[in-house]
Structures are given as C-alpha cells and as structure tokens.
Scaffold this motif. Sequence first.
Motif, PDB file in Angstrom:
ATOM      1  N   UNK A   1      -1.094 -15.086  15.936  1.00 51.93           N
ATOM      2  CA  UNK A   1      -1.900 -14.098  15.225  1.00 51.93           C
ATOM      3  C   UNK A   1      -2.209 -14.574  13.810  1.00 51.93           C
ATOM      4  N   UNK A   2      -1.219 -15.079  13.122  1.00 46.55           N
ATOM      5  CA  UNK A   2      -1.415 -15.584  11.757  1.00 46.55           C
ATOM      6  C   UNK A   2      -2.479 -16.688  11.742  1.00 46.55           C
ATOM      7  N   UNK A   3      -2.389 -17.613  12.691  1.00 45.13           N
ATOM      8  CA  UNK A   3      -3.351 -18.718  12.765  1.00 45.13           C
ATOM      9  C   UNK A   3      -4.747 -18.219  13.106  1.00 45.13           C
ATOM     10  N   UNK A   4      -4.828 -17.266  14.037  1.00 43.66           N
ATOM     11  CA  UNK A   4      -6.151 -16.771  14.451  1.00 43.66           C
ATOM     12  C   UNK A   4      -6.835 -16.020  13.319  1.00 43.66           C
ATOM     13  N   UNK A   5      -6.087 -15.176  12.605  1.00 41.04           N
ATOM     14  CA  UNK A   5      -6.680 -14.434  11.490  1.00 41.04           C
ATOM     15  C   UNK A   5      -7.062 -15.386  10.361  1.00 41.04           C
ATOM     16  N   UNK A   6      -6.253 -16.395  10.109  1.00 42.15           N
ATOM     17  CA  UNK A   6      -6.595 -17.391   9.080  1.00 42.15           C
ATOM     18  C   UNK A   6      -7.895 -18.096   9.451  1.00 42.15           C
ATOM     19  N   UNK A   7      -8.058 -18.388  10.739  1.00 46.61           N
ATOM     20  CA  UNK A   7      -9.296 -19.013  11.196  1.00 46.61           C
ATOM     21  C   UNK A   7     -10.491 -18.070  11.016  1.00 46.61           C
ATOM     22  N   UNK A   8     -10.321 -16.809  11.386  1.00 54.03           N
ATOM     23  CA  UNK A   8     -11.424 -15.839  11.294  1.00 54.03           C
ATOM     24  C   UNK A   8     -11.827 -15.558   9.846  1.00 54.03           C
ATOM     25  N   UNK A   9     -10.871 -15.629   8.936  1.00 53.38           N
ATOM     26  CA  UNK A   9     -11.158 -15.359   7.517  1.00 53.38           C
ATOM     27  C   UNK A   9     -11.455 -16.636   6.733  1.00 53.38           C
ATOM     28  N   UNK A  10     -11.366 -17.774   7.388  1.00 53.28           N
ATOM     29  CA  UNK A  10     -11.525 -19.037   6.674  1.00 53.28           C
ATOM     30  C   UNK A  10     -10.386 -19.261   5.684  1.00 53.28           C
TER      31      UNK A  10
ATOM     32  N   UNK B   1      -9.295 -17.172   3.632  1.00 54.52           N
ATOM     33  CA  UNK B   1      -9.598 -16.433   2.399  1.00 54.52           C
ATOM     34  C   UNK B   1      -8.833 -15.106   2.391  1.00 54.52           C
ATOM     35  N   UNK B   2      -7.797 -15.005   1.557  1.00 55.51           N
ATOM     36  CA  UNK B   2      -6.990 -13.793   1.483  1.00 55.51           C
ATOM     37  C   UNK B   2      -7.740 -12.628   0.857  1.00 55.51           C
ATOM     38  N   UNK B   3      -8.914 -12.897   0.269  1.00 56.86           N
ATOM     39  CA  UNK B   3      -9.748 -11.843  -0.323  1.00 56.86           C
ATOM     40  C   UNK B   3     -10.831 -11.348   0.636  1.00 56.86           C
ATOM     41  N   UNK B   4     -10.936 -11.970   1.801  1.00 55.84           N
ATOM     42  CA  UNK B   4     -11.956 -11.569   2.768  1.00 55.84           C
ATOM     43  C   UNK B   4     -11.627 -10.181   3.307  1.00 55.84           C
ATOM     44  N   UNK B   5     -12.556  -9.241   3.261  1.00 54.52           N
ATOM     45  CA  UNK B   5     -12.278  -7.914   3.812  1.00 54.52           C
ATOM     46  C   UNK B   5     -12.027  -7.977   5.322  1.00 54.52           C
ATOM     47  N   UNK B   6     -11.043  -7.204   5.750  1.00 53.05           N
ATOM     48  CA  UNK B   6     -10.683  -7.108   7.158  1.00 53.05           C
ATOM     49  C   UNK B   6     -10.591  -5.629   7.515  1.00 53.05           C
ATOM     50  N   UNK B   7     -11.116  -5.267   8.669  1.00 53.08           N
ATOM     51  CA  UNK B   7     -11.007  -3.901   9.175  1.00 53.08           C
ATOM     52  C   UNK B   7     -10.231  -3.952  10.489  1.00 53.08           C
ATOM     53  N   UNK B   8      -9.140  -3.180  10.562  1.00 54.06           N
ATOM     54  CA  UNK B   8      -8.393  -3.073  11.817  1.00 54.06           C
ATOM     55  C   UNK B   8      -8.652  -1.709  12.434  1.00 54.06           C
ATOM     56  N   UNK B   9      -8.811  -1.683  13.746  1.00 52.60           N
ATOM     57  CA  UNK B   9      -9.042  -0.414  14.433  1.00 52.60           C
ATOM     58  C   UNK B   9      -8.657  -0.522  15.892  1.00 52.60           C
ATOM     59  N   UNK B  10      -8.655   0.630  16.538  1.00 56.03           N
ATOM     60  CA  UNK B  10      -8.303   0.740  17.951  1.00 56.03           C
ATOM     61  C   UNK B  10      -8.990   1.992  18.477  1.00 56.03           C
ATOM     62  N   UNK B  11      -8.205   2.999  18.760  1.00 51.69           N
ATOM     63  CA  UNK B  11      -8.678   4.319  19.162  1.00 51.69           C
ATOM     64  C   UNK B  11      -8.051   5.333  18.210  1.00 51.69           C
ATOM     65  N   UNK B  12      -8.524   6.558  18.204  1.00 53.62           N
ATOM     66  CA  UNK B  12      -7.853   7.561  17.368  1.00 53.62           C
ATOM     67  C   UNK B  12      -6.378   7.687  17.766  1.00 53.62           C
TER      68      UNK B  12
END
Length: 195
Positions: free
Chosen positions: A118-127, A129-140
């Motif tokens: 997970x850490x590697x995948x998110x680092x890849x998705x954000x390049x 960049x720890x300042x890149x906005x990220x939105x997490x969601x699922x269902x209510x």
Amino acid sequence: MRPVLHLPVVAAAAVFLIAAAPADSPVGVREPDGYWQGALHGYTPQTLAGATVVDAGEVAKLIEDHKPVLLDVSEIDRKPAGLPPGRLWFPIHRNIAGSTWLPGSGEGDLDAVAQDALKARVADLTGGDLERPIVTYCHPDCWGSWNLGKRLVALGYRKVHWFPQGIEGWQDGHDTAVSRPDARWAARPKSTVGQ
C-alpha cells in the motif's frame, strides 16, 4: 417495587441506544486510538485527526482545482451464496471517475506485506509528493476509508481528505464510472502469515 424493576431495563435500553447512535447524533462516535479493528460497516466518527473531512461539493472542487488522488477502498462484491449453479453473475462496481480502487486497503489489521504494498502504491500514485491531495472513500458508514485516511496521515501525507458520504453521496449529484480493482494492488505479493 415494580418501578424499581423497570429501572434496570430502561438503563439498559439507554445504553444500547447510545452505543448505536449515528455519527451525527449528540453522542457521536469517538475516534479510536489506533485503526478500527471491528466490522468495516457501522457508524463512524465525524472527524479524522490529521485529515480534512469533506462532502461531495468539496470533493468536486478538489477534483476541479487540484486533481487529487482518489482512493476507493470498497470491498469486492462476493457471489451470493444462494445463487443457483450455472447462473451468471456480473457485479459492476461504480466509483468517482479517475479513482484507483484498492479493495481491502482499509482493513484495520493489514499485515506487513500489505502495508508495504500500500505504501509503495500510494507513493507511485502521488509521485512521492507528500503534499499531493488525496481523497479516501468507500460507502457511507465505512470504517475502511477512515482507516486508510489514518494510515496516509501516519505515512506523512499532509493533504488527506476523508469523504465519509462515499460513492452513494457522490452519485446523488455526479456521474460515476465503472471500475475494476487496481491491477498493481491486486498483483501485490500475498502474505504467508497463517498459511
């Protein structure tokens, strides 16, 4: 003497109602100290320390202005147990267009292998960049997106946004897209713990 016997019943009912109160109730749900370890669907807190809680309008504005990384942690639908043999079953998962679907990434007890993936995948998705906005969601009422948001904050991401209304809250006023689980996340090495 009868009123005294009713007192324990009334007290027990009050405790039950408080425990089952929704997040928007006067009682509320407190953030756990760690990750939520219970069932992933249930009343969640109104807050997530270190992250910003957003609604659908704020997510739309983030998408328009900042192109955030959108992380859907919804679980994969399982084939119904009572489905007759030979009956076709084609579940379709819809989410916010442009999302990366990481089923299972919101579990409270991710093992070390999954955490590293997970850490590697998110680092890849954000390049990275720890300042890149990220939105997490699922269902209510989903603890999975809350857990993932908490993990991202712990990893040092500074613009984590938690969208507790989830896909249902989004689709009330916005288009959705058909999605498949992220191929790189699905191909991660599986833990051998307990095998």
